[in-house]
Design a protein around this motif. Sequence first.
Motif, PDB file in Angstrom:
ATOM      1  N   UNK A  21       0.813  -1.231   0.000  1.00  0.00           N
ATOM      2  CA  UNK A  21       0.000   0.000   0.000  1.00  0.00           C
ATOM      3  C   UNK A  21       0.842   1.275   0.000  1.00  0.00           C
ATOM      4  N   UNK A  22       1.959   1.275   0.722  1.00  0.00           N
ATOM      5  CA  UNK A  22       2.809   2.468   0.804  1.00  0.00           C
ATOM      6  C   UNK A  22       4.249   2.053   0.541  1.00  0.00           C
ATOM      7  N   UNK A  23       4.606   1.873  -0.713  1.00  0.00           N
ATOM      8  CA  UNK A  23       5.948   1.396  -1.033  1.00  0.00           C
ATOM      9  C   UNK A  23       7.012   2.423  -0.698  1.00  0.00           C
ATOM     10  N   UNK A  24       8.225   1.956  -0.471  1.00  0.00           N
ATOM     11  CA  UNK A  24       9.364   2.839  -0.241  1.00  0.00           C
ATOM     12  C   UNK A  24       9.906   3.301  -1.579  1.00  0.00           C
ATOM     13  N   UNK A  25      10.968   4.141  -1.536  1.00  0.00           N
ATOM     14  CA  UNK A  25      11.571   4.621  -2.775  1.00  0.00           C
ATOM     15  C   UNK A  25      12.032   3.465  -3.655  1.00  0.00           C
ATOM     16  N   UNK A  26      12.437   2.377  -3.025  1.00  0.00           N
ATOM     17  CA  UNK A  26      12.923   1.237  -3.788  1.00  0.00           C
ATOM     18  C   UNK A  26      11.788   0.442  -4.427  1.00  0.00           C
ATOM     19  N   UNK A  27      10.550   0.717  -4.027  1.00  0.00           N
ATOM     20  CA  UNK A  27       9.414  -0.082  -4.478  1.00  0.00           C
ATOM     21  C   UNK A  27       8.563   0.611  -5.533  1.00  0.00           C
ATOM     22  N   UNK A  28       8.949   1.823  -5.919  1.00  0.00           N
ATOM     23  CA  UNK A  28       8.206   2.513  -6.981  1.00  0.00           C
ATOM     24  C   UNK A  28       9.164   3.421  -7.741  1.00  0.00           C
ATOM     25  N   UNK A  29       8.725   3.897  -8.875  1.00  0.00           N
ATOM     26  CA  UNK A  29       9.579   4.739  -9.721  1.00  0.00           C
ATOM     27  C   UNK A  29       9.234   6.211  -9.524  1.00  0.00           C
ATOM     28  N   UNK A  30      10.228   7.050  -9.678  1.00  0.00           N
ATOM     29  CA  UNK A  30      10.033   8.477  -9.441  1.00  0.00           C
ATOM     30  C   UNK A  30      11.001   9.292 -10.299  1.00  0.00           C
ATOM     31  N   UNK A  31      10.700  10.570 -10.435  1.00  0.00           N
ATOM     32  CA  UNK A  31      11.561  11.489 -11.174  1.00  0.00           C
ATOM     33  C   UNK A  31      11.548  12.850 -10.493  1.00  0.00           C
ATOM     34  N   UNK A  32      12.712  13.489 -10.442  1.00  0.00           N
ATOM     35  CA  UNK A  32      12.824  14.854  -9.935  1.00  0.00           C
ATOM     36  C   UNK A  32      12.709  15.824 -11.102  1.00  0.00           C
ATOM     37  N   UNK A  33      11.907  16.861 -10.927  1.00  0.00           N
ATOM     38  CA  UNK A  33      11.638  17.825 -12.003  1.00  0.00           C
ATOM     39  C   UNK A  33      11.907  19.230 -11.491  1.00  0.00           C
ATOM     40  N   UNK A  34      12.772  19.955 -12.177  1.00  0.00           N
ATOM     41  CA  UNK A  34      12.980  21.374 -11.862  1.00  0.00           C
ATOM     42  C   UNK A  34      11.972  22.195 -12.652  1.00  0.00           C
ATOM     43  N   UNK A  35      11.208  23.038 -11.972  1.00  0.00           N
ATOM     44  CA  UNK A  35      10.231  23.871 -12.656  1.00  0.00           C
ATOM     45  C   UNK A  35      10.931  24.867 -13.576  1.00  0.00           C
ATOM     46  N   UNK A  36      10.266  25.235 -14.659  1.00  0.00           N
ATOM     47  CA  UNK A  36      10.830  26.215 -15.583  1.00  0.00           C
ATOM     48  C   UNK A  36      11.085  27.546 -14.909  1.00  0.00           C
ATOM     49  N   UNK A  37      10.259  27.883 -13.930  1.00  0.00           N
ATOM     50  CA  UNK A  37      10.446  29.080 -13.107  1.00  0.00           C
ATOM     51  C   UNK A  37       9.808  28.802 -11.759  1.00  0.00           C
ATOM     52  N   UNK A  38      10.400  29.280 -10.656  1.00  0.00           N
ATOM     53  CA  UNK A  38       9.767  29.085  -9.346  1.00  0.00           C
ATOM     54  C   UNK A  38       8.389  29.735  -9.324  1.00  0.00           C
ATOM     55  N   UNK A  39       7.448  29.096  -8.636  1.00  0.00           N
ATOM     56  CA  UNK A  39       6.119  29.682  -8.613  1.00  0.00           C
ATOM     57  C   UNK A  39       5.132  28.915  -7.760  1.00  0.00           C
ATOM     58  N   UNK A  40       3.891  29.378  -7.805  1.00  0.00           N
ATOM     59  CA  UNK A  40       2.774  28.775  -7.079  1.00  0.00           C
ATOM     60  C   UNK A  40       2.047  27.832  -8.024  1.00  0.00           C
ATOM     61  N   UNK A  41       1.918  26.577  -7.639  1.00  0.00           N
ATOM     62  CA  UNK A  41       1.280  25.569  -8.477  1.00  0.00           C
ATOM     63  C   UNK A  41      -0.223  25.591  -8.227  1.00  0.00           C
ATOM     64  N   UNK A  42      -0.988  25.718  -9.303  1.00  0.00           N
ATOM     65  CA  UNK A  42      -2.459  25.727  -9.202  1.00  0.00           C
ATOM     66  C   UNK A  42      -3.094  24.444  -9.712  1.00  0.00           C
ATOM     67  N   UNK A  43      -2.409  23.734 -10.581  1.00  0.00           N
ATOM     68  CA  UNK A  43      -2.975  22.507 -11.120  1.00  0.00           C
ATOM     69  C   UNK A  43      -1.927  21.678 -11.819  1.00  0.00           C
ATOM     70  N   UNK A  44      -2.183  20.376 -11.912  1.00  0.00           N
ATOM     71  CA  UNK A  44      -1.257  19.444 -12.549  1.00  0.00           C
ATOM     72  C   UNK A  44      -2.017  18.531 -13.502  1.00  0.00           C
ATOM     73  N   UNK A  45      -1.373  18.155 -14.583  1.00  0.00           N
ATOM     74  CA  UNK A  45      -1.906  17.139 -15.481  1.00  0.00           C
ATOM     75  C   UNK A  45      -0.847  16.061 -15.639  1.00  0.00           C
TER      76      UNK A  45
END
Length: 297
Positions: A21-45
Amino acid sequence: KGKIMDGWETRRRRGTGAAEPHPTDEDHDWALVRLGAPGVVRGLIVDTAHFRGNYPQSVSVEATSLPGSPSPEDLLAPDVKWTTLVPRTAVGGHAANGFAVDAEQRFTHLRINQHPDGGIARLRVHGEVAPDPAWLTALGTFDLVALENGGQVEDASDRFYSPATNTIAPGRSRKMDDGWETRRRRDKGNDWIRYRLVEQSEIRAVEIDTAYLKGNAAGWAEISVRDGEDGEPTPLLPRTRLQPDTNHRFVLPEPVRGTHVRIDIFPDGGISRLRLFGSLTEEGAARLAARHEALGG
């Protein structure tokens, strides 16, 4: 490896923790993303377009804010605080999975997790740029309407071929549809875009670029400015003939103060970029600094 995928697809996990139910970092895949510009996030797709039998069961998204240019190792340090923007949520395949975000904070990086594995075609992050006022103040003169500096398009008369936001995107236009082109008018009106500057500023110079617009550039343009939401518009640049595929530069006879700008083109056509060079007023700099502090910058 195998098919060419126009997205991010990970290999299939076979570990025992993949279904936890709650895998560790080793149990799922992930990616780090640098935003194009720092800001306030209102929505994600989180778009899984074309991933039909290989999309993740669920996704989650976290965000953090670090100064400077942190490395992946800096971001993964145990003392970095991550804020959950999207809790672990089931998603569909071949779908644009949208999420509203309610976190009134300034972020610089995201971490997107897919549980346990699979593929994501695109990640779209919508929000408002929140620039560092110390950087803008140190620059002195900068582009007051640029998207990366916190400028915004508030409205436009026409979005048929391309978004008006293209006109304040970074860099010069690289092709015709990288600018703003309108439909052909068959009436007596004209097209326009209204912008909000990063904050109250003094404008000293203007660039109107028609790069790659050759048979469809605007014939003329004029610019007006107003100070405050209810301020009266005053002329910034009189109606001026434009040339196709040309970067037009104008030095103003004296600085003009304002918070909003409108460009009118006649009768239709397009421009690729608008640049307004100047600096923040004391009042504008103070308001920007107060907002930066309120957002945790």
